[in-house]
Design an enzyme around this catalytic site. Structure first.
Site, PDB file in Angstrom:
ATOM      1  N   PHE A 117      89.520 -39.479  49.367  1.00  0.00           N
ATOM      2  CA  PHE A 117      88.036 -39.717  49.149  1.00  0.00           C
ATOM      3  C   PHE A 117      87.540 -40.664  47.952  1.00  0.00           C
ATOM      4  O   PHE A 117      88.156 -40.458  46.699  1.00  0.00           O
ATOM      5  CB  PHE A 117      87.373 -39.208  49.578  1.00  0.00           C
ATOM      6  N   GLN A 231      71.474 -44.992  46.102  1.00  0.00           N
ATOM      7  CA  GLN A 231      72.578 -45.562  46.934  1.00  0.00           C
ATOM      8  C   GLN A 231      72.716 -46.819  47.504  1.00  0.00           C
ATOM      9  O   GLN A 231      72.055 -46.464  48.628  1.00  0.00           O
ATOM     10  CB  GLN A 231      74.156 -44.708  47.521  1.00  0.00           C
ATOM     11  N   HIS A 233      74.981 -49.747  49.424  1.00  0.00           N
ATOM     12  CA  HIS A 233      76.378 -50.152  49.979  1.00  0.00           C
ATOM     13  C   HIS A 233      76.756 -51.889  50.570  1.00  0.00           C
ATOM     14  O   HIS A 233      75.650 -52.223  51.062  1.00  0.00           O
ATOM     15  CB  HIS A 233      76.633 -49.908  51.339  1.00  0.00           C
ATOM     16  N   LEU A 243      76.650 -49.674  58.134  1.00  0.00           N
ATOM     17  CA  LEU A 243      77.567 -49.958  57.468  1.00  0.00           C
ATOM     18  C   LEU A 243      78.689 -49.895  58.087  1.00  0.00           C
ATOM     19  O   LEU A 243      79.428 -49.932  59.160  1.00  0.00           O
ATOM     20  CB  LEU A 243      78.164 -48.607  56.306  1.00  0.00           C
ATOM     21  N   GLU A 246      84.280 -49.675  54.085  1.00  0.00           N
ATOM     22  CA  GLU A 246      85.488 -50.894  53.066  1.00  0.00           C
ATOM     23  C   GLU A 246      86.545 -51.366  54.234  1.00  0.00           C
ATOM     24  O   GLU A 246      87.579 -52.938  53.156  1.00  0.00           O
ATOM     25  CB  GLU A 246      86.010 -49.805  51.665  1.00  0.00           C
ATOM     26  N   ARG A 277      82.129 -50.889  44.668  1.00  0.00           N
ATOM     27  CA  ARG A 277      81.050 -51.625  45.275  1.00  0.00           C
ATOM     28  C   ARG A 277      79.864 -52.317  44.626  1.00  0.00           C
ATOM     29  O   ARG A 277      79.584 -52.663  45.363  1.00  0.00           O
ATOM     30  CB  ARG A 277      80.838 -50.248  46.226  1.00  0.00           C
ATOM     31  N   HIS A 345      71.520 -46.229  51.423  1.00  0.00           N
ATOM     32  CA  HIS A 345      72.188 -45.702  52.232  1.00  0.00           C
ATOM     33  C   HIS A 345      71.998 -43.913  51.992  1.00  0.00           C
ATOM     34  O   HIS A 345      72.643 -43.119  52.923  1.00  0.00           O
ATOM     35  CB  HIS A 345      73.463 -45.873  53.051  1.00  0.00           C
ATOM     36  N   GLU A 369      69.852 -33.298  51.154  1.00  0.00           N
ATOM     37  CA  GLU A 369      69.155 -35.132  50.365  1.00  0.00           C
ATOM     38  C   GLU A 369      67.601 -34.691  50.075  1.00  0.00           C
ATOM     39  O   GLU A 369      67.440 -35.359  48.824  1.00  0.00           O
ATOM     40  CB  GLU A 369      68.987 -35.836  51.717  1.00  0.00           C
ATOM     41  N   ARG A 380      76.592 -40.430  44.168  1.00  0.00           N
ATOM     42  CA  ARG A 380      76.863 -39.256  44.915  1.00  0.00           C
ATOM     43  C   ARG A 380      77.981 -39.411  44.951  1.00  0.00           C
ATOM     44  O   ARG A 380      78.982 -40.740  45.471  1.00  0.00           O
ATOM     45  CB  ARG A 380      75.875 -39.102  45.945  1.00  0.00           C
TER      46      ARG A 380
END
Lengths: 566, 328, 286
Positions: A117, A231, A233, A243, A246, A277, A345, A369, A380
């Site tokens: 990941f 954050q 995306h 989303l 990727e 990113r 996000h 969160e 994160r």
């Protein structure tokens, strides 16, 4: 009703807290109040997985490596004692959840499978296909039903009650009847979720991620932390913000502007669409800002074009992305380019608390969160958000259960109920004329433009003044639906009020922090400045609604500051 | 420029504070291509009628909040494209939106799903693990991939209640029936190698309004927003009753009769079917019906049809049965 | 056109009139039906969970009998259709299952190859034969008669197995056939609902409630007849109609016809030939 523990929010964090508390002491009276049915919570949307150094797939993984990856990922803003606790507890929590029936994908030997990941140095991410959050949430709900946890479904949090720094409970609105009621509690656990929806049409979050717990704390005089860290995306769908992962670019998708150019050649001539990113996000945003985007009812966007990959490859390698585009955007990537733009996000900031989930008020705990422990710091790591709600959900349940058995019953005065009733009645007044949806959209736009991917002193201050003006207009906002039954119009207005208070903090922090760290990226201060800014931002609000900013040191540990490179 | 169309949404509205019964409200809106039914309804709520009441949350097809009936079919509003819906419906520019069936309507499109939660509790829709409380978190249970596979599809369920709304017997029983999603979850729990109360759960499942009342209409399968083969789970539970020897129920006896006749006669003996399903006492209730049918000359033959190759068929199928037992 | 005709147990006993009328007109249309006399019960949507492998081999044998004749298999019962289609799908998508069934079938001199399609009579008429051709054969158009089509579950769902081209939420094939025969069709929401047949013995109240709702709706829409392509639906809607109407608190009635009878009517067969008198309900009343 009077309780030992009142838990607000029934996502992974809230339910784990409830389970831990009831198992520690079955005699405790526990209430879980939640504005949506537990299984609707946003935990279900986490697809990827949850990190734990089980060393099943890669025997060389260790807890220390996980701590280091987390601290490095956070751009050194995470508190290292909290990060260490998170990672040390991870294997225990995953095994516990597994023992309780969570359906993890398996290796051939029957142990929990792990995959790589982003930002992780080893194969560490435990998963269940692409439904990890969903299955964890369902498992926790099942176990809560098993233990007879009392849920108050569809209750909306109005206020957190405390006296002289001691928890008294909460006041909440029964959405089904509009009745306002007290939940007196010796302890309160806030597991209310993030605040990313304040970016509204520029957010991938669920509609309810409006920072209700944080706003209640702010109004109760408590502190929020690191609110400027949100954050983004690079490739969210234009209409829904969902989303497009990727994978689409990994398989060879092109990013194209309205001139038909593969514009990444200007920003990352070698890596092109596969650049990091944050760089891709900034590049897409620049194209749109400089007028090279496409126009639509839903705002400006850029094309992610997969057509040259051919139908066969798209069908075989990207079936889920294709389904997502068809269902949510009405676009089949085989025939049309996908309309995308960067989207908010995840919110790293939240209610200021420590490793034991304790806040500045005795008996009030925060988790998930909506809390800021902080383990994510400025950025994160993928697979750490699900982990956070499990580890700290359990910790909060443990702490609250132990404390509650030592405290006398809590009491909330009837006057406090009346205050809330008056506050709500105000929205129905004759002079209320502002439309909630207009303010909400303007809030989203202002945040995305001024406190989004691109930040600067100038933008931040512009954003702050716009948001303060919106907050003024909100005082005249109108609830048009006068029904007492399931009044979602009222709920949306209350949520908007919460978002506005938190947005002031976000904008203020974005304007103040003169460096670039993790998700916070300033064009006027493009590098990290440890000398002056290696510290947490702390936000308070006074009775007049003015937000003040102060700072607090970061807890260090065995990992020294160093440049973050991948 | 974007493709736009004027579309009429007929929404079944009901507010118990003021309405005696539900009625349709019409909203005409101009919408662009690519919009979902949920976004359209929210557009109406924001711009036309703030009182329009519906649930929604994730807007990504994973939380299950926004299940409603669109042109009569229970599904998620957030994953249904308006233009695609127009294509399949008979009308060119009208979409009908109603609350889920088999629930009490609280207001407009919002229904009370508490009875569904009560059923989850009644049928123990949770794992009671072999691991003792004191040992939780110490050691992973081994679950082989082939043991995981049968429970995998069921864990896609998001409790959106589309199947609950579509279920034939749920409607026919005034919602007393266990309902598909509860059976799906019971199957998932009973197949889980970590669970310890399969037999106990199954005993409740075979009671009245349980698994034997399912009429195999496949409406649940057809409406499942996650394409879960729910019928396989229902059949799987029934299969388990045989494996556990729990055959003393009308449903089990009824099903066994089909297998026995196929094996011994080749064809079904309908004459003795009620007797074998209901037992001597229960079959008495069928006598008036038998007389009514007899008057029309519609009687199953006393001696059932037998195919001429029945001996070979019997030999073959008995061998199948023996071999299956061996491999178990 | 030649097919292997699968004999459904119920058409040998309770609903003999279905096959009786079918075999009076099939040659008129030039549709040759070779009876699979050695076919066995499909399991009635039951054997599959009592004993999955017995069910698999049993229905593989039914298909293999048709394959031996080199013909597609046709049935006029929805549940037989689904039962056999289901097994065909399982075997065709899993070579191990094919191997398993053939292990047993070989000893009987049979082999499952996967060469025969499994079809419903309705599909044969609509697609293989064609509605234009059928229209040309009509002798007594069903002018002025209103039919409520009741499709039944196992010809629509699960739709991924069904080759009839119907949208399971808005089926049209039966209506199109009736219209080709000159009849009128009524639109009603229950046309794709369940008749409750499979729970008539174990949960009769539930079955009556669901069948009753469909019956009442057809009456309210002013249909003269209900037409169904499934003999099990026919049993539920006709033989148990009194119970179902009573469950709805109504004493209306509506005759229910088999697909084969409606085609027979338009091809000029008499009521007696069609066996209309065999039905429990023979008159329409509101």
């Amino acid at each position: 009703m009077s309780y030992d523990i009142v838990i607000v929010g029934a996502g992974g964090g809230g339910m784990y807290a409830a389970l831990e508390a009831v198992r520690r002491n079955p005699a405790l009276k526990i209430a879980v109040i939640t504005k949506v049915y537990p299984t609707r919570s946003h935990t279900s949307a986490a697809q990827g997985g949850v990190n734990a150094a089980l060393a099943n797939t890669d025997k060389s993984d260790t807890v220390d490596l996980h701590i280091f990856d987390t601290v490095k990922g956070s751009d050194y803003l995470a508190d290292q004692d909290s990060a260490a606790y998170l990672c040390e507890q991870a294997p225990i929590l995953i095994r516990e959840l597994e023992n309780l029936g969570a359906p993890f994908s398996r290796l051939a030997d029957g142990s929990i499978a792990q995959r790589p990941f982003g930002g992780a140095s080893k194969y560490r991410c435990c998963y269940c296909a692409d439904k990890t959050g969903l299955t964890i949430l369902q498992t926790l709900y099942e176990q809560c039903l098993r233990y007879g946890i009392q849920f108050f479904n569809e209750y909306f949090l109005l206020s957190l009650e405390q006296e002289d720094g001691v928890a008294k409970g909460v006041i909440a609105l029964d959405i089904r009847t509009s009745k306002i009621r007290k939940f007196e509690g010796k302890t309160v656990i806030l597991a209310t979720g993030g605040y990313g929806k304040m970016y509204w049409h520029r957010s991938s979050n669920a509609a309810g991620l409006t920072g209700d717990g944080g706003a209640a704390c702010l109004r109760a005089g408590m502190a929020l932390k690191d609110m400027e860290f949100v954050q983004f995306h690079p490739t969210g769908l234009r209409k829904s913000g969902l989303l497009v992962t990727e994978g689409a670019r990994g398989e060879g998708g092109y990013l194209i502007n309205n001139k038909g150019e593969r514009f990444m050649s200007r920003y990352a001539p070698e890596k092109m669409e596969l650049g990091p990113r944050d760089l891709v996000s900034r590049s897409v945003e620049t194209e749109i800002r400089e007028g090279r985007g496409f126009d639509s009812t839903a705002g400006q966007y850029i094309h992610l074009d997969l057509r040259h990959l051919g139908a066969d490859l798209i069908k075989s390698r990207l079936p889920q992305i294709r389904e997502l585009c068809i269902q949510f955007e009405g676009v089949d990537p085989i025939n049309e380019p996908i309309p995308i733009r960067p989207t908010a996000h995840y919110s790293m900031g939240g209610i200021d608390c420590n490793t034991a989930c304790e806040t500045s008020v005795k008996g009030v705990y925060a988790v998930g969160e909506g809390a800021c422990v902080s383990v994510h710091g400025a950025n994160r790591l993928g697979g750490n958000s699900l982990l956070e709600i499990l580890v700290f959900g359990k910790r909060a349940g443990m702490e609250a259960a132990d404390l509650a058995s030592k405290l006398p019953a809590a009491k909330i005065s009837d006057q406090r109920l009346k205050d809330q009733e008056e506050h709500i009645a105000g929205f129905y007044g004759k002079n209320q004329a502002e439309r909630y949806d207009v303010i909400r959209t303007e809030l989203g736009t202002s945040l995305a433009d001024n406190a989004g991917i691109y930040r600067s002193k100038e933008l931040g201050e512009k954003g702050l003044s716009e948001i303060l003006a919106l907050r003024e207009r909100f005082k005249k906002v109108k609830v048009a639906d006068h029904s007492k039954t399931f009044n979602t119009n009222l709920m949306q207005v209350l949520e908007l009020g919460n978002m506005l208070d938190l947005a002031v903090c976000v904008a203020k922090g974005a304007a103040a922090r003169e460096e670039s760290r993790g998700s916070h990226s300033r064009i006027d201060f493009p590098v990290r400045d440890d000398q002056n800014w290696h510290k947490h931002s702390i936000f308070h609000m006074n009775a007049e609604g003015e937000v003040s900013l102060s700072f607090k040191p970061v807890t260090m540990g065995k990992f020294e500051l160093q440049e973050r490179k991948y | 420029m974007e493709d736009k169309r004027e579309i009429t949404f007929n929404v079944l509205c009901f507010n118990p504070e003021v309405d005696e019964k539900a009625y349709f409200k019409s909203y005409d809106v101009v919408l662009e291509k690519g919009i979902t039914v949920l976004r359209a309804l929210n557009y109406i709520k924001d711009h036309v009628d703030p009182s329009l009441t519906l649930r929604f949350f994730c807007q990504a097809g994973i939380c299950g909040s926004c299940a409603i009936r669109i042109n009569g079919v229970s599904k998620l509003a957030c994953t249904t494209q308006v233009w695609e819906e127009l294509e399949v419906s008979k009308s060119k520019d009208t979409i009908t939106v109603e609350p889920l069936r088999n629930f009490e309507v609280m207001r407009d499109l919002v229904v009370n799903i508490d009875p569904m939660v009560e059923k989850l509790k009644k049928y123990k829709s949770w794992v009671i693990p072999a691991t003792k409380d004191a040992d939780l978190g110490k050691k992973e249970c081994t679950v082989m991939p082939e043991e995981f596979e049968p429970i995998n599809p069921a864990t896609d369920c998001i409790l959106c209640a589309a199947c609950y709304s579509e279920c034939t017997i749920n409607e026919g029983s005034n919602q007393q029936f266990i309902s598909p999603l509860v059976m799906l979850r019971a199957y998932r729990m009973n197949k889980d190698t970590r669970d310890t109360v399969g037999e106990e759960r199954l005993k409740v499942l075979v009671e009245d309004h349980g698994i034997w009342d399912c009429t195999h209409c496949y409406r649940c399968v057809q409406s499942c927003v996650k394409n879960i083969p729910i019928m396989d789970a229902i059949q799987g539970l029934r299969e388990e009753t045989f494996a556990r020897g729990m055959t003393n129920s009308e449903g089990a006896r009824h099903a066994l009769a089909f297998k026995d006749d196929t094996m011994k006669l080749g064809r079904l003996n309908e004459f003795t079917l009620p007797l074998r399903t209901l037992g001597m006492f229960g079959a008495v209730g069928q006598i008036p019906f038998a007389i009514k049918m007899g008057l029309k000359g519609r009687v199953p033959p006393l001696l059932p049809h037998k195919i001429s190759t029945r001996k070979q068929v019997q030999t073959m199928l008995e061998e199948v049965e023996r071999d299956s037992k061996k491999s178990h | 056109m030649k097919y292997a005709y699968y004999i459904s147990c119920i058409n040998e006993s309770m609903t003999k009139e279905l096959d009786q009328s079918l075999f009076l007109w099939n040659s008129q249309l030039g549709i040759e039906l070779v009876r699979l006399d050695e076919g066995t019960c499909c399991g009635g949507s039951n054997t599959d969970f009592v004993h999955p492998n017995v069910n698999l081999v049993n229905n593989a044998r039914n298909i293999a009998l048709a394959e031996k004749l080199g013909l597609d298999l046709v049935t006029s019962c929805n549940t037989c259709l689904l039962g056999i289609l289901h097994v065909k799908h399982e075997i065709d998508s899993d070579p191990k299952k094919k191997e398993l069934v053939n292990h047993y079938l070989k000893k009987q001199g049979l082999e499952y190859k996967g060469t025969s399609a499994v079809k419903h009579l309705l599909w044969v008429l609509n697609e293989d034969y064609g509605l234009d051709k059928l229209k040309a054969k009509v002798k007594k158009p069903l002018t002025g008669i209103k039919f409520a089509s009741f499709y039944g579950c196992h010809i629509l769902r699960p739709s991924h197995l069904m080759k009839g081209g119907d949208n399971p939420n808005a089926p049209r094939s039966l209506d199109m056939l009736v219209e080709a025969l000159g009849g009128e069709t009524v639109e009603y929401a229950s046309n794709n609902k369940c008749c409750g047949f499979h729970t008539l013995l174990v949960a009769p109240e539930e079955s009556f409630n669901v069948a009753g709702k469909a019956l009442v709706e057809a009456v309210e829409k002013d249909a003269d007849y209900i037409v169904t392509p499934c003999p099990l639906c026919h049993m539920s809607l006709d033989a148990y109609q009194g119970d179902s109407m009573a469950a709805m608190g109504k004493d209306a009635s509506i005759p229910v016809l088999h697909l084969s009878q409606v085609v027979g009517m338009a091809l000029g067969l008499s009521e007696k030939e069609l066996g209309l008198g065999k039905h429990v309900v023979t008159t329409r009343s509101a």
